[in-house]
Each structure stands twice: as structure tokens, then as C-alpha cells.
Design a protein around this motif. Structure first.
Motif, PDB file in Angstrom:
ATOM      1  N   THR A 158      -6.916  -4.485  -1.412  1.00 42.64           N
ATOM      2  CA  THR A 158      -7.689  -4.972  -2.557  1.00 42.64           C
ATOM      3  C   THR A 158      -7.799  -3.828  -3.563  1.00 42.64           C
ATOM      4  O   THR A 158      -8.264  -2.741  -3.224  1.00 42.64           O
ATOM      5  CB  THR A 158      -9.114  -5.374  -2.104  1.00 42.64           C
ATOM      6  OG1 THR A 158      -8.997  -6.372  -1.104  1.00 42.64           O
ATOM      7  CG2 THR A 158      -9.943  -5.894  -3.278  1.00 42.64           C
TER       8      THR A 158
ATOM      9  N   SER B  58      -3.902  -2.244   5.557  1.00 44.33           N
ATOM     10  CA  SER B  58      -3.176  -3.515   5.369  1.00 44.33           C
ATOM     11  C   SER B  58      -1.843  -3.467   6.125  1.00 44.33           C
ATOM     12  O   SER B  58      -1.390  -4.481   6.673  1.00 44.33           O
ATOM     13  CB  SER B  58      -2.955  -3.827   3.876  1.00 44.33           C
ATOM     14  OG  SER B  58      -2.219  -2.808   3.253  1.00 44.33           O
TER      15      SER B  58
ATOM     16  N   SER C 116       0.862  -1.194   0.000  1.00 50.78           N
ATOM     17  CA  SER C 116       0.000   0.000   0.000  1.00 50.78           C
ATOM     18  C   SER C 116       0.881   1.221   0.000  1.00 50.78           C
ATOM     19  O   SER C 116       1.780   1.338   0.834  1.00 50.78           O
ATOM     20  CB  SER C 116      -0.882   0.043   1.247  1.00 50.78           C
ATOM     21  OG  SER C 116      -1.460   1.335   1.346  1.00 50.78           O
TER      22      SER C 116
ATOM     23  N   ALA D   5     -14.921  -2.985   0.517  1.00 57.90           N
ATOM     24  CA  ALA D   5     -16.134  -3.790   0.680  1.00 57.90           C
ATOM     25  C   ALA D   5     -15.828  -5.003   1.552  1.00 57.90           C
ATOM     26  O   ALA D   5     -14.709  -5.154   2.043  1.00 57.90           O
ATOM     27  CB  ALA D   5     -16.630  -4.231  -0.702  1.00 57.90           C
TER      28      ALA D   5
ATOM     29  N   SER E  64      -2.227   3.180   6.099  1.00 60.00           N
ATOM     30  CA  SER E  64      -2.722   1.975   5.420  1.00 60.00           C
ATOM     31  C   SER E  64      -3.249   0.935   6.405  1.00 60.00           C
ATOM     32  O   SER E  64      -2.584   0.582   7.381  1.00 60.00           O
ATOM     33  CB  SER E  64      -1.575   1.385   4.600  1.00 60.00           C
ATOM     34  OG  SER E  64      -1.748  -0.004   4.474  1.00 60.00           O
TER      35      SER E  64
ATOM     36  N   ARG F  54       0.068   3.957   1.105  1.00 58.38           N
ATOM     37  CA  ARG F  54      -0.466   4.880   2.120  1.00 58.38           C
ATOM     38  C   ARG F  54       0.299   4.851   3.438  1.00 58.38           C
ATOM     39  O   ARG F  54      -0.150   5.432   4.434  1.00 58.38           O
ATOM     40  CB  ARG F  54      -1.953   4.601   2.337  1.00 58.38           C
ATOM     41  CG  ARG F  54      -2.758   4.838   1.074  1.00 58.38           C
ATOM     42  CD  ARG F  54      -4.262   4.965   1.296  1.00 58.38           C
ATOM     43  NE  ARG F  54      -4.808   4.063   2.257  1.00 58.38           N
ATOM     44  CZ  ARG F  54      -5.445   4.454   3.386  1.00 58.38           C
ATOM     45  NH1 ARG F  54      -5.571   5.730   3.646  1.00 58.38           N
ATOM     46  NH2 ARG F  54      -5.941   3.564   4.220  1.00 58.38           N
TER      47      ARG F  54
HETATM   48  C1  LIG Z   1      -7.018   1.823  -7.006  1.00 58.18           C
HETATM   49  C2  LIG Z   1      -7.954   1.323  -5.943  1.00 58.18           C
HETATM   50  C3  LIG Z   1      -8.806   0.285  -6.233  1.00 58.18           C
HETATM   51  C4  LIG Z   1      -9.652  -0.231  -5.250  1.00 58.18           C
HETATM   52  N1  LIG Z   1     -10.466  -1.287  -5.552  1.00 58.18           N
HETATM   53  C5  LIG Z   1     -11.223  -1.837  -4.576  1.00 58.18           C
HETATM   54  C6  LIG Z   1     -12.033  -2.979  -4.856  1.00 58.18           C
HETATM   55  O1  LIG Z   1     -12.079  -3.508  -5.965  1.00 58.18           O
HETATM   56  N2  LIG Z   1     -12.780  -3.496  -3.845  1.00 58.18           N
HETATM   57  C7  LIG Z   1     -12.757  -2.957  -2.582  1.00 58.18           C
HETATM   58  O2  LIG Z   1     -13.445  -3.475  -1.713  1.00 58.18           O
HETATM   59  N3  LIG Z   1     -11.995  -1.884  -2.294  1.00 58.18           N
HETATM   60  C8  LIG Z   1     -11.237  -1.309  -3.255  1.00 58.18           C
HETATM   61  N4  LIG Z   1     -10.450  -0.228  -2.965  1.00 58.18           N
HETATM   62  C9  LIG Z   1     -10.425   0.276  -1.581  1.00 58.18           C
HETATM   63  C10 LIG Z   1      -9.219  -0.253  -0.822  1.00 58.18           C
HETATM   64  O3  LIG Z   1      -9.143  -1.666  -0.870  1.00 58.18           O
HETATM   65  C11 LIG Z   1      -9.294   0.189   0.634  1.00 58.18           C
HETATM   66  O4  LIG Z   1      -9.320   1.592   0.695  1.00 58.18           O
HETATM   67  C12 LIG Z   1      -8.117  -0.344   1.438  1.00 58.18           C
HETATM   68  O5  LIG Z   1      -8.235   0.075   2.762  1.00 58.18           O
HETATM   69  C13 LIG Z   1      -6.796   0.154   0.854  1.00 58.18           C
HETATM   70  O6  LIG Z   1      -5.748  -0.485   1.526  1.00 58.18           O
HETATM   71  P1  LIG Z   1      -4.738   0.310   2.472  1.00 58.18           P
HETATM   72  O7  LIG Z   1      -5.582   0.948   3.567  1.00 58.18           O
HETATM   73  O8  LIG Z   1      -3.833  -0.733   2.988  1.00 58.18           O
HETATM   74  O9  LIG Z   1      -4.054   1.330   1.628  1.00 58.18           O
HETATM   75  C14 LIG Z   1      -9.635   0.321  -3.940  1.00 58.18           C
HETATM   76  C15 LIG Z   1      -8.764   1.384  -3.657  1.00 58.18           C
HETATM   77  C16 LIG Z   1      -7.942   1.883  -4.642  1.00 58.18           C
HETATM   78  C17 LIG Z   1      -7.001   3.018  -4.301  1.00 58.18           C
END
Ligand SMILES: Cc1cc2nc3c(=O)[nH]c(=O)nc-3n(C[C@H](O)[C@H](O)[C@H](O)COP(=O)(O)O)c2cc1C
Length: 203
Positions: A96, A18, A10, A143, A16, A12
Motif C-alpha cells: 500500500t 507483500s 515492492s 496501517a 518485502s 524491497r
Molecule cells: C512510499 C510509501 C508510501 C506508503 N503509504 C502507506 C499508506 O498510505 N498506508 C499504509 O498503511 N502504509 C503505507 N506505507 C507502508 C507500506 O505499505 C508498508 O511498509 C508495507 O509493508 C510495504 O510493503 P513491502 O513490505 O511489500 O515493501 C507506505 C510506504 C511507502 C514506502
């Protein structure tokens, strides 16, 4: 002394989810194995290199016949593979993205899953060489994928099970912080995910 390889994907950083989950897993593992060494491979600095034509050619050229350019082009892949072989435990922090893993993780896998080095095919089919490892996967998502209508659209867990299993890493354990895009769930999702780690029995 146990060696933990933590893969970060990630961009972030400390925000983040994750990464927060991955850090909790590392905390739990380190408490179980005092003195465990943590190696970090962060895939988010710049664009993680994809396999390219010259590199693919070099992969299939015996090392004593490789040109200097070919040697240089396989160096990163060799290094990444060595990190995986050196580790006893892998902790993979994966958001994701579009129902699947971030492209940086796919690019990392394309460098690590290498014929003749991390797997081979013989008359008995595929054989993975990366054995005796444990892997913990910290998945974040907007989601909910562990149950409900989106479960069948989760291409993170089934894909990682397949590709890690292919190279011999079959002891995979998945943890989720999910529903981060759903206000009714996001407030308690992290706490719930951290509790699932706290209650988990490391074996
Ligand atoms: C480019 C992008 C695509 C994403 N696609 C999905 C997705 O298909 N399904 C979902 O549930 N969340 C999706 N998200 C939301 C992220 O999974 C969610 O914000 C998650 O917390 C991001 O991980 P992080 O907090 O470790 O950065 C997406 C976010 C980004 C930036």
C-alpha cells in the motif's frame, strides 16, 4: 500444467512483506497443482514505462499500418498482455502506497488494459476478454485497512476489484499483511497473514 504469473511491485526484495505473502500463496497453489510453472514480472527494475503520446497513437493504429517506431512502442504492452493471457492464475504482490497501489502497478495496468484487446465496449456496455483466470492479491500495509477507521480509506482492494473485473478477471481473492507500522501488531502480523493462507481452501 497450471501457469502462475507473479507480479512483483515492492522494491524491497526478500524484505518485502507483500513478497513474503505472495510467495506463500505461490507455495500453496504449487502444492495444489504440482509442476505449476511460475512466470515472474518484476516491476521494480528501473522506472516502469508509462503510456506516452507516441504509444497511445500506436495503440489506435491497425498493426499493418504501424511504422517501425510504433510497432516498437507497443511491443512491451503486447508482451505484458500475452503474459496475462498465458497465465491460469495471477498472484499480485502489492504494497500500500499512499492509500493505493504503487505507481508501477498502475503503469503496468495502463499497458495491460487495452481497448479491443483486453476489453471492448459495445451496445451492452464493457466486456472483458481476460476470462477463466483466478487472481490472488497479497497486500501489505503499515496501517490496518481490513477493519476499523482506515477501512474506508482503502483504495487498493476496491480499485483492483474494479479494474481486474473490467477486463474479465472477477475471481479475485485478497490476503493482507497489515499493521506493519504499528508495533503492537507488526510482531505477529506476518504470522497471522501466513496462517490465513494456510487455512484458506483453494477451489
Ligand atoms: C512510499 C510509501 C508510501 C506508503 N503509504 C502507506 C499508506 O498510505 N498506508 C499504509 O498503511 N502504509 C503505507 N506505507 C507502508 C507500506 O505499505 C508498508 O511498509 C508495507 O509493508 C510495504 O510493503 P513491502 O513490505 O511489500 O515493501 C507506505 C510506504 C511507502 C514506502
Amino acid at each position: 500444467m497450471k501457469k502462475i504469473l507473479n507480479i512483483i511491485s515492492s522494491p524491497r526484495g526478500e524484505m518485502s512483506f507483500s513478497n513474503k505473502l505472495g510467495n506463500a500463496l505461490i507455495g500453496k497453489i504449487s502444492a495444489e497443482y504440482p509442476g505449476a510453472e511460475v512466470m515472474v514480472r518484476d516491476l521494480t527494475h528501473g522506472i516502469f514505462p508509462h503510456v506516452h503520446a507516441g504509444q497511445l497513437e500506436a495503440f489506435f493504429t491497425p498493426s499493418d499500418q504501424q511504422t517501425d517506431l510504433q510497432k516498437a512502442s507497443v511491443r512491451l504492452s503486447d508482451e505484458l498482455i500475452q503474459e496475462v493471457f498465458d497465465a491460469d492464475i495471477l498472484v499480485l504482490n502489492v504494497p500500500t502506497y499512499n492509500f493505493s497501489i504503487p505507481s508501477s502497478v498502475k503503469a503496468w495496468l495502463d499497458q495491460v488494459v487495452r481497448a479491443g484487446i483486453t476489453f471492448k465496449f459495445d451496445e451492452n456496455g464493457p466486456k472483458g476478454f481476460v476470462t477463466g483466470k483466478k487472481a490472488y492479491v497479497a497486500i501489505s500495509s503499515g496501517a490496518v485497512f481490513s477493519e476499523g477507521p482506515f477501512k474506508e480509506n482503502d483504495f487498493v482492494e476496491p480499485y483492483l476489484k474494479t479494474v481486474f473485473g473490467f477486463i474479465g478477471i472477477t475471481d479475485l481473492n485478497f490476503f493482507r499483511v497489515e499493521g506493519m507500522g504499528i508495533p503492537a501488531l507488526s510482531e505477529t502480523a506476518l504470522e497471522k497473514a501466513l496462517q490465513s493462507i494456510e487455512q484458506y481452501q483453494l477451489i
